[in-house]
Design an enzyme around this catalytic site. Sequence first.
Site, PDB file in Angstrom:
ATOM      1  N   HIS A 185       0.590  -0.861  -0.136  1.00 47.91           N
ATOM      2  CA  HIS A 185      -0.277  -0.260  -0.245  1.00 47.91           C
ATOM      3  C   HIS A 185       0.929   1.061  -0.071  1.00 47.91           C
ATOM      4  CE1 HIS A 185      -3.560   2.354   1.293  1.00 47.91           C
ATOM      5  NE2 HIS A 185      -2.507   3.291   1.721  1.00 47.91           N
ATOM      6  N   GLU A 186       1.506   1.607   0.949  1.00 46.04           N
ATOM      7  CA  GLU A 186       2.736   2.343   1.375  1.00 46.04           C
ATOM      8  C   GLU A 186       3.704   2.749  -0.155  1.00 46.04           C
ATOM      9  OE1 GLU A 186       1.871   4.875   3.374  1.00 46.04           O
ATOM     10  OE2 GLU A 186       0.512   3.467   4.121  1.00 46.04           O
ATOM     11  N   HIS A 244       3.344   6.846  -6.950  1.00 48.52           N
ATOM     12  CA  HIS A 244       1.938   8.049  -7.010  1.00 48.52           C
ATOM     13  C   HIS A 244       3.615   9.156  -7.166  1.00 48.52           C
ATOM     14  CE1 HIS A 244      -2.247  10.226  -6.488  1.00 48.52           C
ATOM     15  NE2 HIS A 244      -1.332  10.636  -7.633  1.00 48.52           N
ATOM     16  N   TYR A 251     -11.098   6.809   3.913  1.00 51.83           N
ATOM     17  CA  TYR A 251      -9.954   5.009   3.494  1.00 51.83           C
ATOM     18  C   TYR A 251     -11.339   4.724   3.391  1.00 51.83           C
ATOM     19  CZ  TYR A 251      -5.924   6.470   6.046  1.00 51.83           C
ATOM     20  OH  TYR A 251      -4.339   7.252   6.457  1.00 51.83           O
ATOM     21  N   HIS A 268       1.843   4.946  -2.753  1.00 53.60           N
ATOM     22  CA  HIS A 268       1.893   6.042  -2.387  1.00 53.60           C
ATOM     23  C   HIS A 268       3.629   6.804  -3.284  1.00 53.60           C
ATOM     24  CE1 HIS A 268      -1.528   6.260  -0.208  1.00 53.60           C
ATOM     25  NE2 HIS A 268      -0.900   5.969   0.302  1.00 53.60           N
ATOM     26  N   GLU A 291      -5.994   8.278  -1.495  1.00 49.52           N
ATOM     27  CA  GLU A 291      -5.797   6.527  -1.029  1.00 49.52           C
ATOM     28  C   GLU A 291      -6.552   5.304  -2.218  1.00 49.52           C
ATOM     29  OE1 GLU A 291      -4.161   5.546   1.696  1.00 49.52           O
ATOM     30  OE2 GLU A 291      -4.131   7.128   2.491  1.00 49.52           O
TER      31      GLU A 291
END
Length: 573
Positions: free
Chosen positions: A361-362, A368, A500, A365, A390
């Site tokens: 998940h992180e 991105h 979220y 980011h 998110e």
Amino acid sequence: MRHDVFLRIAALQKKLPDENVSREEKRFLDRLVASGRRNGLHLCAETREKIQKTSKLISELSIEFNKNLNEDNTFLLVSRQQLDGMSESFLSGLDADEASGAYKVTLAYPHYFPVMKRCRDPETRRKMETAFHSRCKEANTIILERLVALRAELAALLGYSCHADYVLEVNVAKNVANVDAFLNALQKTLEPVGARERKYMMALKKRECLTSGRCFDGRLNAWDLPYYMDQVERRKFAVDKDKLLEYFPLDAVTEGLLGIYRDLLGLRFSRVLSASVWQQDVRVYDAHDADTGEEMGRFYLDLHPREGKYGHAACFALQPGCKGAEGGRLLPAAALVANFTKPAGGLPSLLQHHEVETYFHEFGHVMHEICSKVTFSEFSGTQVETDFVEVPSQMLENWVWEKEPLRRMSRHYKDGSAIPEPLLDKLIASRVANTGLMNLRQVVLSKVDQSLHTNATADSAAVFAKLCQDILGVPATEGTNMMASFGHLAGGYDGQYYSYLWSEVYSMDIYFSRFKKEGILNPKVGKEYRRIILEAGGSVDGMDMLQSFLGRAPCQDAFFQCKGLISPSNATL
């Protein structure tokens, strides 16, 4: 907050013909003017001064709130007997107290969550949960409730009915009414599922109390919930988490993760051994476009806990990706910060599957940040609407629930063997375990946030306790205040924690509609995703990006399908 600059920008906006500016330049100019008005720069000097003082105080209090949390070093001394159920690998990673010989168990994630899920002694879990949700309670409760009042005061000065409506105005959701409707609909769907899950957990607890000789209190407590959720996964889905842990050494997960993102997004990663870092364990990588060789940016992996470090997992943008002063591209840089168990006792760092999911998940980011190609720094990377930020990362979490990606990021830490097929099947099936209670907990936190930020004053502990009981059906532990350690409310998610759940609706639609249909590792879809969603950063509205990638307006069916609440045959994608 510069009034004179705001007046000039507002004048420029009125005078500049649309045909003389690009779409992104116009968006930037409009954003600056809107931001100025949201800072009260169109108001009289006296009101502007009040706004500036209040804003500064909010900023200072928010920093103090999170500083208190980051510097908390609470630990409990616990005997081996009180840690019944914990694995040898966990115990070998604990320090011992010289005076008593007891283990020092901290409240850091690598200690707290394993104990809450695996320790058979309910009294140990009670003490851990009480300590965890009492962190910085006295100081941070005062700070949080002061922040709530100041935010309400600031919203009133700016002409808004409440702080939540102020922050939501620039989000996809737009206002409190839309957020309430979304959360209420979700709660209604999830409550029957949560009730069935509680009933099953209660039966597990009663049976365990009978066999262990402990008194059955007839209810689920806050310190019971993680433990019996874990028991559900083990009993209903037969997931052997201790065995599973052995297949996720950090180095194998990192290698597989980088390979998947590389192939999916058309990138190439190379480790930089000579880079300057803030701690010796930090790893640095450069990213390039796989086809053209274009340098995309740099990222840092800071993955283990240490005293004084940020205690959660997050991506921090260090430098934006935008047009540079010389006309070329300023290369973005980002840091992924996590707190995975350190190698200890001859064992490598081994990750729980949920930690693999967090890592994936992180890193979404990070991508991105690295992939964004915009003119203005204000639109770089994750600077999108808060309830859209998110979406890219939540969408990419799906890869840790699919066989091929899981095989690529796992191997037994001793002999390099693959995860046995039956264990892999059980893990994937367990995705729907505890769906009702886990998502109802997110509804609780979202509604607490909305309640606090639609009022001018608040008793944060009382609001949390009431909604926990009413929605989750599990009481908050007396004397605690989880809100005092809920960093989101002082870290940019005030009035916006619903994001979220809101984002997950969109992320699941993207995954099931495009990747699941056309191939989860299909580079054509991956590159289209990179171009439409990641490269655009905040230069395009989130809803416009979604519609462009999906070819239609988004819908909720994929979200409920993923949660096991509707079957694929009933979906309307």
